[in-house]
Scaffold this motif. Structure first.
Motif: not given
Lengths: 280, 156
Positions: A24, A27-28, A31, A43, A47, A51, A54, B20-21, B24-25, B27, B65-66, B68, B70-72, B74, B119, B123, B125
């Motif tokens: 992890a 990857l961070m 990135r 990716s 997505i 998406e 939606l 994801i679908m 996420r929306h 909110d 991955i979906l 973006d 990346w690792g957070v 995980l 985290v 990162a 993000i």
């Protein structure tokens, strides 16, 4: 003393967890690396396909919010436009009054209409100037369009005006381009027409001619515009005709005016008093 | 519950898709529910730790991955399994009341979201400085509410 080694199986989860945490972290960190950007792009492409359906829902929700905001803005703008139009009309009226004041040979007292009773019963107008401002009974009240009426009662800072549309109102008038004189009054028929009596039928009066004060009365100076002839009728059994006049002043929108600080010639006033005394 | 890798992966995929679908929306004032967190809790409750680590890692990596990130996910979900699996599996056997379950989910979610936001900041993000408390507590409460709804719907 015996040293006890921990078996790999006992810490298996910790080892797996540590490995995953290292992955992890890698990857961070990776990135932002250039080499990783293609993977990120792939990716993001995936997505974006997920998406896409939606996004229409989101656009719809956004459109609803935007629509509500725009409706609110429209209402506010309409209110603003309405206010600006009102201000423009007021500005035009005040400019016209200012022009009239500068061109007039008489002193003028600008006034605002405090109340306006034009219901047809005891029509009157209250203005915000009185004896303290030099307003006296009998003085004409005018605006940039023409004659409004005459002052009938004065208080310290207010005065009541007898408008053209009052049965007690009388004014000596003259029709343009003729030597036709008459007395203007209102016959309570409607709030759009005045009538001139005592003009001989021998004097031709065409529609559209302008009517203004004659100056024959000691109460009003000459040439104050009053209105325009709309029709004439011969008076049955008499040699005079009735001339109907539409006044220039729009009483509906009347909000400002001037009191003409007109003082009759003292010599004429004295002569009139002597005349009245002589025939008592 | 019988352990089945295929079934668990399908459930993970369903939760991933929902995250994801849908969520996420959905909110509320910018707050989001993390249903993948709930899935990992469910895995922790019904599977052994090694297995839960594997499933959580795969699903978290897919989510990374979906989204973006990346690792957070995980990182934080691996820590979640390592830290909470024993507690959650014990409490699952105790048959907690809904209120107790809610408090358990909320407590773990608060710790998890704290780790997740830290985290994320590391990162680069999220710039969580301004809304840290809002996201931390708000997301935790929202996730716990969704979690208790799932719990009530799926419990006997």
């Amino acid at each position: 003393m015996r040293i006890v080694f921990t078996k790999i199986g006992d810490i298996r989860d910790q080892l797996i967890g540590t490995g995953l945490l290292i992955i992890a972290l890698t990857l961070m960190v990776a990135r932002q690396d250039d080499a990783f950007q293609n993977v990120r792009k792939a990716s993001l492409t995936v997505i974006s396909y997920v998406e896409a359906p939606l996004s229409n829902v989101r656009v719809y929700r956004s459109a609803l919010r935007t629509n509500a905001a725009l409706e609110q803005n429209t209402i506010m703008l309409q209110d603003e436009v309405s206010r600006l139009r009102s201000l423009r009309e007021e500005n035009d009226a005040l400019r016209a009054l200012l022009d009239m004041r500068e061109n007039s040979e008489y002193d003028m007292q600008p006034v605002r209409v405090v109340t306006k009773n034009l219901t047809g019963i005891n029509n009157n107008i209250l203005i915000n100037a009185g004896s303290n401002q030099g307003v006296q009974v009998g003085m004409p009240v005018v605006n940039h369009e023409g004659l409004v009426g005459t002052v009938i009662i004065t208080a310290s800072n207010h005065a009541q005006v007898l408008p053209l549309f009052n049965r007690q109102f009388r004014a000596s008038i003259n029709i343009e381009d003729s030597r036709a004189y008459g007395i203007l009054s209102w016959e309570s028929g409607n709030l759009s027409e005045l009538v001139i009596n005592f003009v001989p039928q021998t004097i031709p009066v065409a529609d559209g001619l302008r009517v203004h004060t004659s100056g024959l009365s000691s109460q009003m100076p000459p040439n104050i515009p009053i209105g325009k002839v709309v029709r004439t009728e011969p008076e049955p059994g008499r040699e005079t005709q009735r001339i109907y006049v539409r006044p220039f002043v729009n009483f509906t929108s009347l909000a400002e005016a001037h009191v003409l600080l007109f003082h009759p010639d003292p010599e004429i006033t004295q002569l009139e008093e002597e005349w009245r005394e002589a025939f008592k | 519950m019988k352990q089945s890798l295929g079934l668990d992966l399908i459930i993970a995929f369903i939760f991933l898709t929902m995250q994801i679908m849908l969520f996420r929306h959905l909110d509320i004032l910018g707050l989001q529910a993390d249903v993948m967190f709930l899935f990992v809790l469910w895995i922790c409750a019904h599977r052994n730790r090694t297995y839960a680590l594997g499933i959580a890692a795969v699903s978290a990596l897919m989510l990374d991955i979906l989204t973006d990130t990346w690792g957070v996910h995980l990182f934080s979900k691996t820590l979640l399994v390592l830290g909470a699996q024993r507690l959650v599996s014990q409490q699952a056997e105790n048959k907690l009341l809904p209120g107790q379950t809610f408090m358990l989910i909320l407590s773990i979610a608060i710790v998890y979201n704290l780790v997740f936001l830290l985290v994320s900041s590391f990162a680069g993000i999220y710039d969580t400085n301004l809304m840290f408390i809002k996201y931390w507590i708000g997301n935790s409460v929202y996730t716990a509410l969704v979690g208790i709804i799932f719990y009530l719907l799926t419990s006997d």
